[in-house]
Scaffold this motif. Structure first.
Motif, mmCIF file in Angstrom:
data_model
loop_
_atom_site.group_PDB
_atom_site.id
_atom_site.type_symbol
_atom_site.label_atom_id
_atom_site.label_comp_id
_atom_site.label_asym_id
_atom_site.label_seq_id
_atom_site.Cartn_x
_atom_site.Cartn_y
_atom_site.Cartn_z
ATOM 1 N N ARG A 1 1.199 -1.127 -0.357
ATOM 2 C CA ARG A 1 0.033 -0.114 0.045
ATOM 3 C C ARG A 1 0.829 1.279 -0.336
ATOM 4 N NH1 ARG A 1 -5.217 2.150 -1.501
ATOM 5 N NH2 ARG A 1 -5.246 3.925 -0.189
ATOM 6 N N VAL A 2 2.002 1.037 1.028
ATOM 7 C CA VAL A 2 2.631 2.114 0.766
ATOM 8 C C VAL A 2 3.314 2.333 -0.090
ATOM 9 C CG1 VAL A 2 5.280 3.614 1.779
ATOM 10 C CG2 VAL A 2 3.074 2.325 3.119
ATOM 11 N N ARG A 3 3.551 1.432 -1.060
ATOM 12 C CA ARG A 3 4.369 1.117 -2.303
ATOM 13 C C ARG A 3 3.654 1.943 -3.772
ATOM 14 N NH1 ARG A 3 4.552 -2.682 -6.849
ATOM 15 N NH2 ARG A 3 6.100 -1.842 -8.503
ATOM 16 N N TRP A 4 2.596 1.644 -3.138
ATOM 17 C CA TRP A 4 0.999 2.062 -4.068
ATOM 18 C C TRP A 4 0.596 3.986 -4.455
ATOM 19 C CZ3 TRP A 4 -1.855 0.744 -8.196
ATOM 20 C CH2 TRP A 4 -3.464 1.716 -8.163
ATOM 21 N N GLU A 5 1.102 3.749 -2.908
ATOM 22 C CA GLU A 5 0.439 5.418 -2.901
ATOM 23 C C GLU A 5 1.793 6.900 -2.938
ATOM 24 O OE1 GLU A 5 -2.071 7.114 -0.735
ATOM 25 O OE2 GLU A 5 -2.799 5.302 0.003
ATOM 26 N N HIS A 6 3.269 6.374 -3.180
ATOM 27 C CA HIS A 6 4.080 5.969 -3.819
ATOM 28 C C HIS A 6 3.709 6.733 -5.283
ATOM 29 C CE1 HIS A 6 8.152 8.428 -3.923
ATOM 30 N NE2 HIS A 6 8.258 7.622 -5.280
ATOM 31 N N ILE A 7 3.697 5.202 -5.280
ATOM 32 C CA ILE A 7 3.547 5.495 -7.662
ATOM 33 C C ILE A 7 2.392 6.658 -7.894
ATOM 34 C CG2 ILE A 7 2.685 3.886 -9.527
ATOM 35 C CD1 ILE A 7 3.887 1.817 -7.189
ATOM 36 N N GLN A 8 2.012 6.974 -7.018
ATOM 37 C CA GLN A 8 0.011 7.544 -7.233
ATOM 38 C C GLN A 8 0.399 9.472 -6.798
ATOM 39 O OE1 GLN A 8 -2.938 6.535 -8.523
ATOM 40 N NE2 GLN A 8 -2.389 4.737 -8.942
#
Length: 184
Positions: A143-150
């Motif tokens: 989720r943290v990775r997803w947030e960063h990418i977003q």
């Protein structure tokens, strides 16, 4: 309930609730009234701003995405009329970038839906600069990775090629990641 139980709220217990989900709004209003707040509800940005102009409340819970605009407009209007107001921004679209924007606009706290009345009350009544307790269920690494990418994707104006370049990632890999739903 006795008056002493509501002493923490102060003398002005006015609470503005702005959300376009009528069922959620009604349930939350009832729950907050049981906790001693005097609630006013609005389902749109324009209705929320009208209430703020008429009588700026001491507390507010505002959804970020509304049918007729962005809830941050209501946050800004309330901050102008009543700088000491305690404002919690709620959203079903939790992202780090929107949380930062909400706090910069003057929100006291930011909660992702689903948030219950206890979480909202605690956020509204939190005092000082004390750090909130750590979440019971922190975000996963995915989720943290997803947030960063977003966040990078939004900073690049949703340009996949530029985002991939900045993240040092192949464009097609990024496209596959963006096509998937966000991890929980």
């Amino acid at each position: 309930m006795a008056e002493e139980e509501f002493a923490e709220l102060g003398s002005d217990r006015s609470l503005l609730l702005v959300d376009d989900d009528n069922a959620f709004l009604t349930r939350l209003a009832r729950a907050m009234e049981k906790r001693g707040f005097q609630t006013e509800i609005a389902e749109t940005v324009s209705a929320g701003k009208a209430i703020v102009q008429n009588r700026a409340p001491a507390y507010a819970v505002i959804d970020l995405r509304l049918e007729d605009g962005n809830g941050l407009e209501v946050v800004e209007a309330l901050r102008e009329r009543r700088p000491e107001a305690r404002i919690v921004v709620l959203t079903g679209y939790g992202a780090i970038a929107t949380a930062v924007a909400a706090v910069k606009m003057g929100a006291t706290d930011y909660l992702s839906k689903p948030a219950d009345a206890n979480d909202i009350t605690n956020a509204l009544l939190a005092k000082g600069e004390a750090l909130p307790p750590p979440p019971e269920n922190p975000m996963s690494a995915d989720r943290v990775r997803w947030e960063h990418i977003q966040r990078v994707y939004e900073l690049c104006d949703r340009n996949v090629s530029e985002t991939a370049r900045r993240l040092n990632m192949h464009r097609r890999t990024l496209q596959r990641i963006l096509a998937k739903r966000s991890p929980r």
